[in-house]
Scaffold this motif. Structure first.
Motif, PDB file in Angstrom:
ATOM      1  N   GLU A   1      16.380 -40.959 -33.728  1.00  9.40           N
ATOM      2  CA  GLU A   1      16.614 -40.877 -32.292  1.00  9.40           C
ATOM      3  C   GLU A   1      16.660 -42.255 -31.634  1.00  9.40           C
ATOM      4  O   GLU A   1      16.852 -42.352 -30.417  1.00  9.40           O
ATOM      5  N   GLN A   2      16.498 -43.317 -32.419  1.00 10.02           N
ATOM      6  CA  GLN A   2      16.330 -44.646 -31.843  1.00 10.02           C
ATOM      7  C   GLN A   2      17.644 -45.367 -31.559  1.00 10.02           C
ATOM      8  O   GLN A   2      17.684 -46.275 -30.720  1.00 10.02           O
ATOM      9  N   SER A   3      18.710 -44.991 -32.247  1.00  8.32           N
ATOM     10  CA  SER A   3      19.945 -45.771 -32.195  1.00  8.32           C
ATOM     11  C   SER A   3      20.460 -45.969 -30.771  1.00  8.32           C
ATOM     12  O   SER A   3      20.728 -47.102 -30.341  1.00  8.32           O
ATOM     13  N   GLU A   4      20.595 -44.879 -30.007  1.00 11.23           N
ATOM     14  CA  GLU A   4      21.130 -44.989 -28.648  1.00 11.23           C
ATOM     15  C   GLU A   4      20.210 -45.819 -27.760  1.00 11.23           C
ATOM     16  O   GLU A   4      20.661 -46.668 -26.971  1.00 11.23           O
ATOM     17  N   LEU A   5      18.909 -45.585 -27.882  1.00  9.78           N
ATOM     18  CA  LEU A   5      17.947 -46.340 -27.074  1.00  9.78           C
ATOM     19  C   LEU A   5      18.007 -47.827 -27.392  1.00  9.78           C
ATOM     20  O   LEU A   5      17.940 -48.676 -26.489  1.00  9.78           O
ATOM     21  N   LEU A   6      18.130 -48.153 -28.676  1.00  9.38           N
ATOM     22  CA  LEU A   6      18.223 -49.556 -29.090  1.00  9.38           C
ATOM     23  C   LEU A   6      19.425 -50.234 -28.458  1.00  9.38           C
ATOM     24  O   LEU A   6      19.325 -51.359 -27.936  1.00  9.38           O
ATOM     25  N   HIS A   7      20.575 -49.575 -28.499  1.00  8.53           N
ATOM     26  CA  HIS A   7      21.789 -50.190 -27.956  1.00  8.53           C
ATOM     27  C   HIS A   7      21.723 -50.323 -26.434  1.00  8.53           C
ATOM     28  O   HIS A   7      22.178 -51.325 -25.875  1.00  8.53           O
TER      29      HIS A   7
ATOM     30  N   ALA B   1       2.570 -51.192 -34.994  1.00 11.06           N
ATOM     31  CA  ALA B   1       2.869 -51.226 -36.433  1.00 11.06           C
ATOM     32  C   ALA B   1       3.773 -50.061 -36.774  1.00 11.06           C
ATOM     33  O   ALA B   1       4.124 -49.237 -35.925  1.00 11.06           O
ATOM     34  N   GLY B   2       4.164 -49.995 -38.044  1.00 13.80           N
ATOM     35  CA  GLY B   2       4.955 -48.868 -38.518  1.00 13.80           C
ATOM     36  C   GLY B   2       6.325 -48.797 -37.889  1.00 13.80           C
ATOM     37  O   GLY B   2       7.010 -49.809 -37.668  1.00 13.80           O
TER      38      GLY B   2
ATOM     39  N   GLN C   1      10.216 -44.887 -24.482  1.00 18.71           N
ATOM     40  CA  GLN C   1      10.877 -43.856 -25.289  1.00 18.71           C
ATOM     41  C   GLN C   1      11.177 -44.363 -26.693  1.00 18.71           C
ATOM     42  O   GLN C   1      11.018 -43.637 -27.676  1.00 18.71           O
ATOM     43  N   LEU C   2      11.615 -45.617 -26.773  1.00 16.14           N
ATOM     44  CA  LEU C   2      11.938 -46.209 -28.072  1.00 16.14           C
ATOM     45  C   LEU C   2      10.707 -46.254 -28.980  1.00 16.14           C
ATOM     46  O   LEU C   2      10.783 -45.925 -30.165  1.00 16.14           O
ATOM     47  N   LEU C   3       9.576 -46.644 -28.429  1.00 16.79           N
ATOM     48  CA  LEU C   3       8.357 -46.757 -29.229  1.00 16.79           C
ATOM     49  C   LEU C   3       7.860 -45.400 -29.718  1.00 16.79           C
ATOM     50  O   LEU C   3       7.191 -45.323 -30.746  1.00 16.79           O
ATOM     51  N   CYS C   4       8.180 -44.353 -28.984  1.00 16.50           N
ATOM     52  CA  CYS C   4       7.700 -43.018 -29.347  1.00 16.50           C
ATOM     53  C   CYS C   4       8.732 -42.202 -30.120  1.00 16.50           C
ATOM     54  O   CYS C   4       8.403 -41.136 -30.656  1.00 16.50           O
TER      55      CYS C   4
END
Length: 365
Positions: free
Chosen positions: A59-65, A90-91, A51-54
């Motif tokens: 939308e990444q903050s919650e997934l990262l934590h 990449a990217g 999910q994080l990669l996509c």
């Protein structure tokens, strides 16, 4: 030898072979078991990683934590996958992975692992820091170039190619020598990867006391298009005492394509120079594309060394219409049979290549 002793020796050899086979099979089973165990432990968070990669950046903050707060056991199982992904994506996906490592504090842990007693941990830490392009780790990675383990030294050189800078160049060049030397190919790739920012530091390597360091420096300057250092490479071709370094200089001048390289390359193909240098010099003249080289290259067609003659003929083809005209003129001159034969052979080779190209083009249509 008595039959009993011979049978005993054969039985002993069979026992050794059997033990080695069992050891190999056992090691494979252990590795497979560990891999399956890691996959089982990491399975609950693999979905979060996907999910994080996509996900979009907002939308990444919650997934990262959530991923950064996983327990040590799960993180250790997931980290090999993360390290492999860093080298492939990449990217935004790569940026997300780097942020994940930062939140986890994994870069700090990896820097600490560079001093680990375990060669596996040191090598893995170097790989991670390189993939993260963690510039603060460069001094520690420079020291690791002299590590007692050859795989760790290679990992450090590769990592420096991603996160090093001008200050890393002297260490990489020095790593080419001594009982713990890093292979020249690895050092060359690392220096080329560092790009334009280190060209001045690489050019300083032309004054290194070791010929191998000078040769690698010249090769890197040619590969990175360091046209501002053409004069130093010209001087190396003219004055360098080591033939291998002169060969690297000739090849680099062909790559750089500057007019300043014409005269020293013409001198390099004259009789009296080594065959290897004359061959590389002829090829470089072809790459240079200077019409002024047509006459000297045509003279090489009758050279006593067939390799020099063949290289000169192919170089003439690279000069365009003028070179081809010279080849046709020599091919029709019956007074110099060897040169004429060489010219005809290269022209025929060129014609076959052109015909194959036309056939491929027609098939593609």
């Amino acid at each position: 030898m008595p039959t009993g002793l011979l049978n005993g020796a054969l039985l002993g050899l069979l026992a050794v072979v059997s033990a080695l086979s069992l050891l190999i099979v056992g090691n494979r089973l252990v590795r497979r078991h560990r891999q399956r165990r890691r996959e089982r432990i990491a399975a609950p968070v693999r979905g979060l990683l996907l999910q994080l990669l996509c996900a979009e950046e907002d939308e990444q903050s919650e997934l990262l934590h959530r991923l950064a707060e996983t327990d040590r056991r799960t993180w250790a199982a997931l980290e090999p996958t993360l390290t492999a992904l860093l080298g492939k994506v990449a990217g935004g996906a790569r940026t997300a992975l780097v942020r994940l490592y930062e939140l986890r504090g994994a870069a700090v842990d990896a820097v600490a692992d560079l001093s680990s007693r375990s060669a596996v941990r040191r090598g893995r830490a170097a790989q991670v820091l390189g993939q993260l392009r963690h510039r603060p780790a460069a001094p520690s990675l420079c020291r690791l170039l002299a590590d007692r383990d050859p795989e760790v030294r290679l990992a450090a050189a590769r990592a420096l190619g991603r996160c090093g800078g001008p200050e890393s160049v002297p260490y990489l060049l020095e790593a080419l020598h001594g009982p713990r030397a890093v292979p020249p190919a690895a050092v060359t790739r690392a220096l080329v990867s560092l790009g334009l920012d280190v060209q001045r530091s690489v050019a300083a390597g032309l004054e290194h006391p070791e010929p191998l360091a000078r040769a690698v420096s010249i090769e890197v300057l040619g590969a990175t298009g360091a046209v501002s250092h053409t004069s130093e490479i010209v001087r190396a071709l003219r004055e360098e005492p080591q033939t291998e370094v002169r060969i690297k200089a000739a090849r680099a001048l062909g790559r750089l394509g500057m007019p300043d390289g014409l005269e020293p390359l013409l001198a390099a193909v004259r009789p009296g120079q080594s065959v290897a240098l004359r061959m590389v010099g002829a090829g470089a003249l072809g790459a240079l594309g200077a019409v002024a080289a047509t006459g000297p290259l045509a003279e090489l067609l009758g050279d006593p060394d067939p390799h020099v003659a063949a290289t000169g003929a192919r170089a003439l083809l690279q000069l365009g219409p003028e070179g081809q005209a010279a080849l046709h003129a020599v091919a029709e001159d019956r007074s110099h049979r060897q040169a004429a034969a060489q010219a005809r052979a290269v022209l025929a080779e060129s014609a076959v290549g052109a015909a194959r190209h036309d056939v491929r083009a027609e098939v593609a249509l």
